[in-house]
Design a protein around this motif. Structure first.
Motif, PDB file in Angstrom:
ATOM      1  N   TYR A 116     -60.954 -79.385  35.802  1.00  0.00           N
ATOM      2  CA  TYR A 116     -60.863 -77.827  35.976  1.00  0.00           C
ATOM      3  C   TYR A 116     -61.041 -77.280  34.721  1.00  0.00           C
ATOM      4  O   TYR A 116     -61.945 -76.144  34.652  1.00  0.00           O
ATOM      5  CB  TYR A 116     -59.512 -77.605  36.444  1.00  0.00           C
ATOM      6  CG  TYR A 116     -59.149 -76.107  36.292  1.00  0.00           C
ATOM      7  CD1 TYR A 116     -59.532 -75.101  36.918  1.00  0.00           C
ATOM      8  CD2 TYR A 116     -58.241 -75.582  35.039  1.00  0.00           C
ATOM      9  CE1 TYR A 116     -59.437 -73.753  36.750  1.00  0.00           C
ATOM     10  CE2 TYR A 116     -57.782 -74.298  35.099  1.00  0.00           C
ATOM     11  CZ  TYR A 116     -58.457 -73.358  35.608  1.00  0.00           C
ATOM     12  OH  TYR A 116     -58.195 -72.012  35.672  1.00  0.00           O
ATOM     13  N   PHE A 117     -60.558 -78.061  33.440  1.00  0.00           N
ATOM     14  CA  PHE A 117     -60.991 -77.294  32.127  1.00  0.00           C
ATOM     15  C   PHE A 117     -62.361 -77.634  31.740  1.00  0.00           C
ATOM     16  O   PHE A 117     -62.819 -76.873  30.906  1.00  0.00           O
ATOM     17  CB  PHE A 117     -59.806 -77.894  30.916  1.00  0.00           C
ATOM     18  CG  PHE A 117     -58.536 -77.576  30.957  1.00  0.00           C
ATOM     19  CD1 PHE A 117     -58.190 -76.085  31.154  1.00  0.00           C
ATOM     20  CD2 PHE A 117     -57.556 -78.366  31.401  1.00  0.00           C
ATOM     21  CE1 PHE A 117     -56.771 -75.727  31.196  1.00  0.00           C
ATOM     22  CE2 PHE A 117     -56.180 -77.866  31.465  1.00  0.00           C
ATOM     23  CZ  PHE A 117     -55.792 -76.433  31.417  1.00  0.00           C
ATOM     24  N   LEU A 164     -56.226 -68.720  40.058  1.00  0.00           N
ATOM     25  CA  LEU A 164     -56.576 -70.457  40.144  1.00  0.00           C
ATOM     26  C   LEU A 164     -56.972 -70.748  41.327  1.00  0.00           C
ATOM     27  O   LEU A 164     -56.491 -70.487  42.235  1.00  0.00           O
ATOM     28  CB  LEU A 164     -55.401 -70.951  39.301  1.00  0.00           C
ATOM     29  CG  LEU A 164     -54.737 -70.743  38.021  1.00  0.00           C
ATOM     30  CD1 LEU A 164     -53.521 -71.188  37.571  1.00  0.00           C
ATOM     31  CD2 LEU A 164     -55.814 -70.952  36.962  1.00  0.00           C
ATOM     32  N   ILE A 190     -54.231 -75.990  41.511  1.00  0.00           N
ATOM     33  CA  ILE A 190     -54.252 -75.727  40.041  1.00  0.00           C
ATOM     34  C   ILE A 190     -53.148 -74.738  39.939  1.00  0.00           C
ATOM     35  O   ILE A 190     -53.229 -73.555  40.294  1.00  0.00           O
ATOM     36  CB  ILE A 190     -55.462 -75.318  39.541  1.00  0.00           C
ATOM     37  CG1 ILE A 190     -56.615 -76.300  39.614  1.00  0.00           C
ATOM     38  CG2 ILE A 190     -55.629 -74.780  38.038  1.00  0.00           C
ATOM     39  CD1 ILE A 190     -56.539 -77.406  38.935  1.00  0.00           C
ATOM     40  N   TYR A 224     -56.851 -81.612  36.850  1.00  0.00           N
ATOM     41  CA  TYR A 224     -56.718 -80.437  35.659  1.00  0.00           C
ATOM     42  C   TYR A 224     -57.815 -80.692  34.619  1.00  0.00           C
ATOM     43  O   TYR A 224     -58.235 -79.678  33.937  1.00  0.00           O
ATOM     44  CB  TYR A 224     -55.158 -80.595  35.017  1.00  0.00           C
ATOM     45  CG  TYR A 224     -54.392 -79.848  36.063  1.00  0.00           C
ATOM     46  CD1 TYR A 224     -53.891 -78.476  36.020  1.00  0.00           C
ATOM     47  CD2 TYR A 224     -53.705 -80.517  37.057  1.00  0.00           C
ATOM     48  CE1 TYR A 224     -53.266 -77.824  36.669  1.00  0.00           C
ATOM     49  CE2 TYR A 224     -52.845 -79.691  37.767  1.00  0.00           C
ATOM     50  CZ  TYR A 224     -52.486 -78.724  38.007  1.00  0.00           C
ATOM     51  OH  TYR A 224     -51.605 -77.952  38.801  1.00  0.00           O
ATOM     52  N   THR A 248     -48.541 -75.622  35.116  1.00  0.00           N
ATOM     53  CA  THR A 248     -48.787 -77.064  34.791  1.00  0.00           C
ATOM     54  C   THR A 248     -49.916 -77.041  33.893  1.00  0.00           C
ATOM     55  O   THR A 248     -50.180 -78.063  33.069  1.00  0.00           O
ATOM     56  CB  THR A 248     -49.040 -77.871  36.170  1.00  0.00           C
ATOM     57  OG1 THR A 248     -48.040 -77.728  36.685  1.00  0.00           O
ATOM     58  CG2 THR A 248     -49.358 -79.270  35.773  1.00  0.00           C
ATOM     59  N   SER A 249     -50.962 -76.217  34.170  1.00  0.00           N
ATOM     60  CA  SER A 249     -52.235 -75.913  33.351  1.00  0.00           C
ATOM     61  C   SER A 249     -51.945 -75.788  31.965  1.00  0.00           C
ATOM     62  O   SER A 249     -52.652 -76.177  30.992  1.00  0.00           O
ATOM     63  CB  SER A 249     -53.463 -75.186  34.048  1.00  0.00           C
ATOM     64  OG  SER A 249     -52.971 -73.834  34.017  1.00  0.00           O
ATOM     65  N   GLU A 250     -51.193 -74.924  31.880  1.00  0.00           N
ATOM     66  CA  GLU A 250     -50.744 -74.569  30.384  1.00  0.00           C
ATOM     67  C   GLU A 250     -50.069 -75.521  29.664  1.00  0.00           C
ATOM     68  O   GLU A 250     -50.233 -75.750  28.450  1.00  0.00           O
ATOM     69  CB  GLU A 250     -49.859 -73.078  30.310  1.00  0.00           C
ATOM     70  CG  GLU A 250     -50.386 -72.056  30.611  1.00  0.00           C
ATOM     71  CD  GLU A 250     -49.696 -70.801  30.455  1.00  0.00           C
ATOM     72  OE1 GLU A 250     -48.539 -70.857  30.209  1.00  0.00           O
ATOM     73  OE2 GLU A 250     -50.157 -69.578  30.526  1.00  0.00           O
ATOM     74  N   ARG A 310     -50.675 -72.634  37.237  1.00  0.00           N
ATOM     75  CA  ARG A 310     -50.728 -72.045  36.087  1.00  0.00           C
ATOM     76  C   ARG A 310     -49.808 -72.570  34.946  1.00  0.00           C
ATOM     77  O   ARG A 310     -50.420 -72.850  33.821  1.00  0.00           O
ATOM     78  CB  ARG A 310     -50.495 -70.599  36.216  1.00  0.00           C
ATOM     79  CG  ARG A 310     -50.315 -69.814  34.864  1.00  0.00           C
ATOM     80  CD  ARG A 310     -50.565 -68.328  35.071  1.00  0.00           C
ATOM     81  NE  ARG A 310     -49.293 -67.917  35.807  1.00  0.00           N
ATOM     82  CZ  ARG A 310     -48.276 -67.496  35.175  1.00  0.00           C
ATOM     83  NH1 ARG A 310     -47.748 -67.663  34.131  1.00  0.00           N
ATOM     84  NH2 ARG A 310     -47.329 -67.357  36.071  1.00  0.00           N
TER      85      ARG A 310
END
Length: 228
Positions: free
Chosen positions: A202-203, A157, A161, A199, A165-167, A163
């Motif tokens: 990022y997505f 990542l 970013i 985030y 937190t992104s999930e 992992r």
């Protein structure tokens, strides 16, 4: 075969997890424990490679069990499967040495993806822990990122970013409103607006979300996001 013990007080969920494990080639469930006593017995007798651990039990804390495993069974890895979504809990689990973290309810595709990633990690650990007991930078990169080639964009990542937190944010987006703003997501998840925006963008880059501009009722432009 990677030997798995499931520590889960809900027998029904434990059975589902067992069926999921047994559908993934290279894994076998060697025991199911539903309380502290059974968990300790299974760890002592079975010495599993991997534990699938819930966090909520009537007679113990899953985080305490994680610490117990880390102290006494250094060759056993842990993946937490739980309904807990509190960031402090997730952070404590990560600091406690958990390999990975799945939020209930878990669909099989996500479950299989996690186990396959662990399988590669486990194989690499076995390889690197061989005769010479030494490791180079490439070996470390393979353990941490799943590849020795840092040019692989999906292997790690970007800076800023996380992992977990992104999930967590992705779970909000996939299960919530059709349109999101950084401010709305920040309020829902307890993030700052800046963090939520980072985030979300990022997505967008990953192709999971698309962004557009909304002018609202007063004409003030606002960036909005929706699923692809």
């Amino acid at each position: 075969m990677i030997r798995v013990v499931i520590i889960e007080d809900d027998v029904r969920i434990a059975g589902i997890n067992q069926r999921f494990v047994e559908k993934v080639e290279g894994f076998e469930v060697v025991g199911i424990a539903t309380d502290r006593e059974q968990a300790n017995e299974h760890l002592d007798i079975l010495e599993p490679d991997l534990v699938l651990l819930d966090l909520y039990f009537p007679d113990m804390s899953g985080l305490e069990m994680l610490q117990h495993i880390q102290r006494n069974y250094p060759h056993t890895d842990v993946i937490i499967i739980t309904a807990a979504k509190e960031f402090d809990t997730v952070r404590e689990a990560i600091r406690g040495g958990v390999y990975d973290f799945m939020i209930k309810p878990v669909v099989f595709d996500r479950f299989q993806e996690k186990l396959k990633a662990y399988q590669k990690y486990h194989e690499q650990m076995q390889l690197l822990g061989g005769a010479n007991k030494q490791v180079d930078q490439q070996g470390i990169d393979q353990l941490l990122w799943g590849t020795g080639d840092r040019s692989d964009k999906d292997a790690y990542l970007p800076k800023g970013i996380d992992r977990i937190t992104s999930e967590k944010i992705l779970a909000y987006v996939e299960g919530g409103e059709e349109l999101w703003t950084a401010e709305e997501l920040g309020k829902r998840g307890g993030f700052s607006r800046t963090t939520a925006r980072r985030y979300l963008e990022y997505f967008v880059e990953k192709g999971v979300l698309v962004a557009d501009t909304s002018y609202g009722t007063v004409g003030r432009p606002e960036r909005v996001y929706r699923k692809v």
